[in-house]
Design a protein around this motif. Structure first.
Motif, PDB file in Angstrom:
ATOM      1  N   ARG A  21       0.829  -1.213   0.000  1.00 38.14           N
ATOM      2  CA  ARG A  21       0.000   0.000   0.000  1.00 38.14           C
ATOM      3  C   ARG A  21       0.862   1.262   0.000  1.00 38.14           C
ATOM      4  O   ARG A  21       0.586   2.229  -0.709  1.00 38.14           O
ATOM      5  CB  ARG A  21      -0.919   0.000   1.214  1.00 38.14           C
ATOM      6  CG  ARG A  21      -1.829   1.237   1.286  1.00 38.14           C
ATOM      7  CD  ARG A  21      -2.468   1.414   2.640  1.00 38.14           C
ATOM      8  NE  ARG A  21      -1.417   1.713   3.614  1.00 38.14           N
ATOM      9  CZ  ARG A  21      -1.341   1.166   4.815  1.00 38.14           C
ATOM     10  NH1 ARG A  21      -2.233   0.297   5.231  1.00 38.14           N
ATOM     11  NH2 ARG A  21      -0.356   1.478   5.633  1.00 38.14           N
ATOM     12  N   ASP A  22       1.927   1.249   0.794  1.00 37.02           N
ATOM     13  CA  ASP A  22       2.796   2.426   0.918  1.00 37.02           C
ATOM     14  C   ASP A  22       3.824   2.522  -0.207  1.00 37.02           C
ATOM     15  O   ASP A  22       4.645   3.441  -0.212  1.00 37.02           O
ATOM     16  CB  ASP A  22       3.506   2.412   2.274  1.00 37.02           C
ATOM     17  CG  ASP A  22       2.521   2.548   3.438  1.00 37.02           C
ATOM     18  OD1 ASP A  22       1.375   2.994   3.217  1.00 37.02           O
ATOM     19  OD2 ASP A  22       2.908   2.186   4.573  1.00 37.02           O
ATOM     20  N   GLY A  23       3.805   1.564  -1.128  1.00 39.92           N
ATOM     21  CA  GLY A  23       4.736   1.597  -2.256  1.00 39.92           C
ATOM     22  C   GLY A  23       6.165   1.271  -1.866  1.00 39.92           C
ATOM     23  O   GLY A  23       7.104   1.613  -2.580  1.00 39.92           O
ATOM     24  N   LEU A  24       6.344   0.611  -0.729  1.00 36.12           N
ATOM     25  CA  LEU A  24       7.680   0.290  -0.242  1.00 36.12           C
ATOM     26  C   LEU A  24       8.182  -1.068  -0.711  1.00 36.12           C
ATOM     27  O   LEU A  24       9.336  -1.411  -0.482  1.00 36.12           O
ATOM     28  CB  LEU A  24       7.701   0.333   1.291  1.00 36.12           C
ATOM     29  CG  LEU A  24       7.361   1.693   1.901  1.00 36.12           C
ATOM     30  CD1 LEU A  24       7.247   1.577   3.415  1.00 36.12           C
ATOM     31  CD2 LEU A  24       8.404   2.719   1.496  1.00 36.12           C
ATOM     32  N   ALA A  25       7.286  -1.846  -1.321  1.00 34.28           N
ATOM     33  CA  ALA A  25       7.670  -3.191  -1.742  1.00 34.28           C
ATOM     34  C   ALA A  25       6.819  -3.615  -2.934  1.00 34.28           C
ATOM     35  O   ALA A  25       5.769  -3.044  -3.200  1.00 34.28           O
ATOM     36  CB  ALA A  25       7.492  -4.186  -0.596  1.00 34.28           C
ATOM     37  N   ARG A  26       7.315  -4.637  -3.577  1.00 37.38           N
ATOM     38  CA  ARG A  26       6.614  -5.304  -4.672  1.00 37.38           C
ATOM     39  C   ARG A  26       6.679  -6.792  -4.374  1.00 37.38           C
ATOM     40  O   ARG A  26       7.738  -7.319  -4.013  1.00 37.38           O
ATOM     41  CB  ARG A  26       7.362  -4.981  -5.966  1.00 37.38           C
ATOM     42  CG  ARG A  26       6.613  -5.269  -7.195  1.00 37.38           C
ATOM     43  CD  ARG A  26       7.172  -4.530  -8.382  1.00 37.38           C
ATOM     44  NE  ARG A  26       8.608  -4.630  -8.531  1.00 37.38           N
ATOM     45  CZ  ARG A  26       9.226  -4.792  -9.693  1.00 37.38           C
ATOM     46  NH1 ARG A  26       8.538  -4.878 -10.798  1.00 37.38           N
ATOM     47  NH2 ARG A  26      10.522  -4.853  -9.755  1.00 37.38           N
ATOM     48  N   GLU A  27       5.551  -7.486  -4.519  1.00 41.02           N
ATOM     49  CA  GLU A  27       5.514  -8.909  -4.198  1.00 41.02           C
ATOM     50  C   GLU A  27       6.046  -9.734  -5.368  1.00 41.02           C
ATOM     51  O   GLU A  27       5.656  -9.538  -6.511  1.00 41.02           O
ATOM     52  CB  GLU A  27       4.095  -9.338  -3.851  1.00 41.02           C
ATOM     53  CG  GLU A  27       4.026 -10.697  -3.213  1.00 41.02           C
ATOM     54  CD  GLU A  27       2.686 -10.951  -2.545  1.00 41.02           C
ATOM     55  OE1 GLU A  27       2.688 -11.320  -1.371  1.00 41.02           O
ATOM     56  OE2 GLU A  27       1.657 -10.774  -3.212  1.00 41.02           O
ATOM     57  N   VAL A  28       6.950 -10.668  -5.044  1.00 40.91           N
ATOM     58  CA  VAL A  28       7.493 -11.583  -6.038  1.00 40.91           C
ATOM     59  C   VAL A  28       6.760 -12.913  -5.941  1.00 40.91           C
ATOM     60  O   VAL A  28       6.414 -13.526  -6.942  1.00 40.91           O
ATOM     61  CB  VAL A  28       9.006 -11.819  -5.813  1.00 40.91           C
ATOM     62  CG1 VAL A  28       9.569 -12.765  -6.854  1.00 40.91           C
ATOM     63  CG2 VAL A  28       9.755 -10.510  -5.801  1.00 40.91           C
ATOM     64  N   LEU A  29       6.544 -13.355  -4.721  1.00 45.04           N
ATOM     65  CA  LEU A  29       5.915 -14.629  -4.403  1.00 45.04           C
ATOM     66  C   LEU A  29       5.133 -14.387  -3.128  1.00 45.04           C
ATOM     67  O   LEU A  29       5.471 -13.473  -2.366  1.00 45.04           O
ATOM     68  CB  LEU A  29       7.021 -15.674  -4.196  1.00 45.04           C
ATOM     69  CG  LEU A  29       6.683 -17.140  -4.093  1.00 45.04           C
ATOM     70  CD1 LEU A  29       5.947 -17.634  -5.323  1.00 45.04           C
ATOM     71  CD2 LEU A  29       7.961 -17.958  -3.916  1.00 45.04           C
ATOM     72  N   PRO A  36      10.628  -1.832  -4.652  1.00 45.23           N
ATOM     73  CA  PRO A  36       9.917  -1.549  -5.906  1.00 45.23           C
ATOM     74  C   PRO A  36      10.851  -1.290  -7.081  1.00 45.23           C
ATOM     75  O   PRO A  36      10.453  -1.438  -8.228  1.00 45.23           O
ATOM     76  CB  PRO A  36       9.088  -0.303  -5.593  1.00 45.23           C
ATOM     77  CG  PRO A  36       9.285   0.026  -4.177  1.00 45.23           C
ATOM     78  CD  PRO A  36      10.314  -0.886  -3.593  1.00 45.23           C
ATOM     79  N   SER A  37      12.102  -0.926  -6.814  1.00 46.53           N
ATOM     80  CA  SER A  37      13.044  -0.645  -7.901  1.00 46.53           C
ATOM     81  C   SER A  37      13.821  -1.880  -8.361  1.00 46.53           C
ATOM     82  O   SER A  37      14.572  -1.815  -9.330  1.00 46.53           O
ATOM     83  CB  SER A  37      14.036   0.429  -7.455  1.00 46.53           C
ATOM     84  OG  SER A  37      14.765  -0.022  -6.328  1.00 46.53           O
ATOM     85  N   THR A  38      13.634  -3.003  -7.689  1.00 47.00           N
ATOM     86  CA  THR A  38      14.357  -4.218  -8.055  1.00 47.00           C
ATOM     87  C   THR A  38      13.705  -4.883  -9.258  1.00 47.00           C
ATOM     88  O   THR A  38      12.521  -5.211  -9.220  1.00 47.00           O
ATOM     89  CB  THR A  38      14.374  -5.222  -6.875  1.00 47.00           C
ATOM     90  OG1 THR A  38      14.997  -4.592  -5.755  1.00 47.00           O
ATOM     91  CG2 THR A  38      15.117  -6.498  -7.233  1.00 47.00           C
ATOM     92  N   PRO A  39      14.459  -5.082 -10.352  1.00 47.26           N
ATOM     93  CA  PRO A  39      13.882  -5.785 -11.506  1.00 47.26           C
ATOM     94  C   PRO A  39      13.622  -7.257 -11.153  1.00 47.26           C
ATOM     95  O   PRO A  39      14.441  -7.893 -10.494  1.00 47.26           O
ATOM     96  CB  PRO A  39      14.959  -5.677 -12.591  1.00 47.26           C
ATOM     97  CG  PRO A  39      16.084  -4.920 -12.018  1.00 47.26           C
ATOM     98  CD  PRO A  39      15.823  -4.660 -10.576  1.00 47.26           C
ATOM     99  N   ILE A  40      12.478  -7.774 -11.574  1.00 44.70           N
ATOM    100  CA  ILE A  40      12.133  -9.164 -11.300  1.00 44.70           C
ATOM    101  C   ILE A  40      12.705 -10.021 -12.419  1.00 44.70           C
ATOM    102  O   ILE A  40      12.204 -10.032 -13.544  1.00 44.70           O
ATOM    103  CB  ILE A  40      10.607  -9.361 -11.186  1.00 44.70           C
ATOM    104  CG1 ILE A  40      10.004  -8.373 -10.185  1.00 44.70           C
ATOM    105  CG2 ILE A  40      10.290 -10.801 -10.803  1.00 44.70           C
ATOM    106  CD1 ILE A  40      10.506  -8.510  -8.763  1.00 44.70           C
ATOM    107  N   THR A  41      13.771 -10.723 -12.105  1.00 42.84           N
ATOM    108  CA  THR A  41      14.509 -11.539 -13.064  1.00 42.84           C
ATOM    109  C   THR A  41      14.447 -13.002 -12.627  1.00 42.84           C
ATOM    110  O   THR A  41      14.003 -13.289 -11.506  1.00 42.84           O
ATOM    111  CB  THR A  41      15.988 -11.104 -13.080  1.00 42.84           C
ATOM    112  OG1 THR A  41      16.526 -11.344 -11.760  1.00 42.84           O
ATOM    113  CG2 THR A  41      16.149  -9.628 -13.440  1.00 42.84           C
ATOM    114  N   PRO A  42      14.914 -13.935 -13.469  1.00 40.80           N
ATOM    115  CA  PRO A  42      14.993 -15.324 -13.004  1.00 40.80           C
ATOM    116  C   PRO A  42      15.792 -15.460 -11.703  1.00 40.80           C
ATOM    117  O   PRO A  42      15.418 -16.239 -10.827  1.00 40.80           O
ATOM    118  CB  PRO A  42      15.659 -16.050 -14.176  1.00 40.80           C
ATOM    119  CG  PRO A  42      15.198 -15.287 -15.373  1.00 40.80           C
ATOM    120  CD  PRO A  42      15.225 -13.837 -14.904  1.00 40.80           C
ATOM    121  N   SER A  43      16.853 -14.691 -11.557  1.00 42.04           N
ATOM    122  CA  SER A  43      17.646 -14.762 -10.322  1.00 42.04           C
ATOM    123  C   SER A  43      16.836 -14.321  -9.107  1.00 42.04           C
ATOM    124  O   SER A  43      16.884 -14.961  -8.053  1.00 42.04           O
ATOM    125  CB  SER A  43      18.906 -13.898 -10.439  1.00 42.04           C
ATOM    126  OG  SER A  43      19.801 -14.474 -11.352  1.00 42.04           O
TER     127      SER A  43
END
Length: 192
Positions: A21-29, A36-43
């Motif tokens: 909600r606060d834009g501090l994270a993005r869910e991968v799993l 939020p700035s981390t690209p979601i890659t196979p690694s």
């Protein structure tokens, strides 16, 4: 969270909801988030699976690896629809060797099969089926309409081609779904 930080497991759905909600994270799993700035890659997806599995993470010495739909997701970012047990919750496909202790873990489907070492590799410390083996397993495991787009993604992203997958399926004639998988792979070859 700092920029480029790897995935980490959050305490629960409330913490997850607040971070998102606060834009501090993005869910991968499910419950595994990144900046939020981390690209979601196979690694990053491989690290997320390791984080989710915790002490049950894959281990070559114990005959544990990730395969099927989970390997497909790690490699391409695409989940099969049958892997969702609830909204945002994904069931992980853990492969353990035959005659090995089968863990009872929430959101984990354990498959007891012996996968030859040449069909496995390590990505970010996670033992996973190779792209060609993953393609063969997806063709064996998924309905045709779900398998074909994932096979095309593996081709685009990992240079997997129908003849490689057909050769592998020929080498495993008694594997469940191998005959149907060969037909799916032939159809994929005609689309290419």
């Amino acid at each position: 969270m700092s920029e480029g930080e790897g995935p980490f497991l959050v305490a629960g759905y409330r913490e997850r909801a607040e971070l998102l909600r606060d834009g501090l994270a993005r869910e991968v799993l499910d419950l595994v988030v990144v900046s939020p700035s981390t690209p979601i890659t196979p690694s990053i997806r491989a690290l997320a699976v390791r984080e989710k599995l915790g002490h049950w993470e894959t281990d070559p010495a114990r005959g544990r690896s990730i395969g099927f739909g989970t390997a497909g997701w790690v490699l391409t970012g695409s989940w099969p629809s049958g892997n969702a047990s609830a909204e945002h919750e994904r069931r992980l496909d853990l492969i353990i060797g035959r005659n090995r202790r089968s863990p009872r873990l929430a959101q984990v489907r354990v498959r007891q099969i012996d996968v030859p070492a040449e069909h496995l590799y390590v990505l970010e410390g996670l033992q996973i089926t190779t792209p060609v083996r993953t393609a063969a397993d997806l063709a064996r495991d998924l309905p045709r309409d779900e398998a074909l787009p994932r096979l095309r993604l593996l081709q685009e992203m990992h240079d997997v081609h129908p003849p490689q997958v057909l050769d592998l399926l020929t080498a495993m004639p008694y594997a469940r779904g191998a005959a149907v998988a060969r037909a799916v792979v032939r159809e994929w070859a005609e689309m290419a």
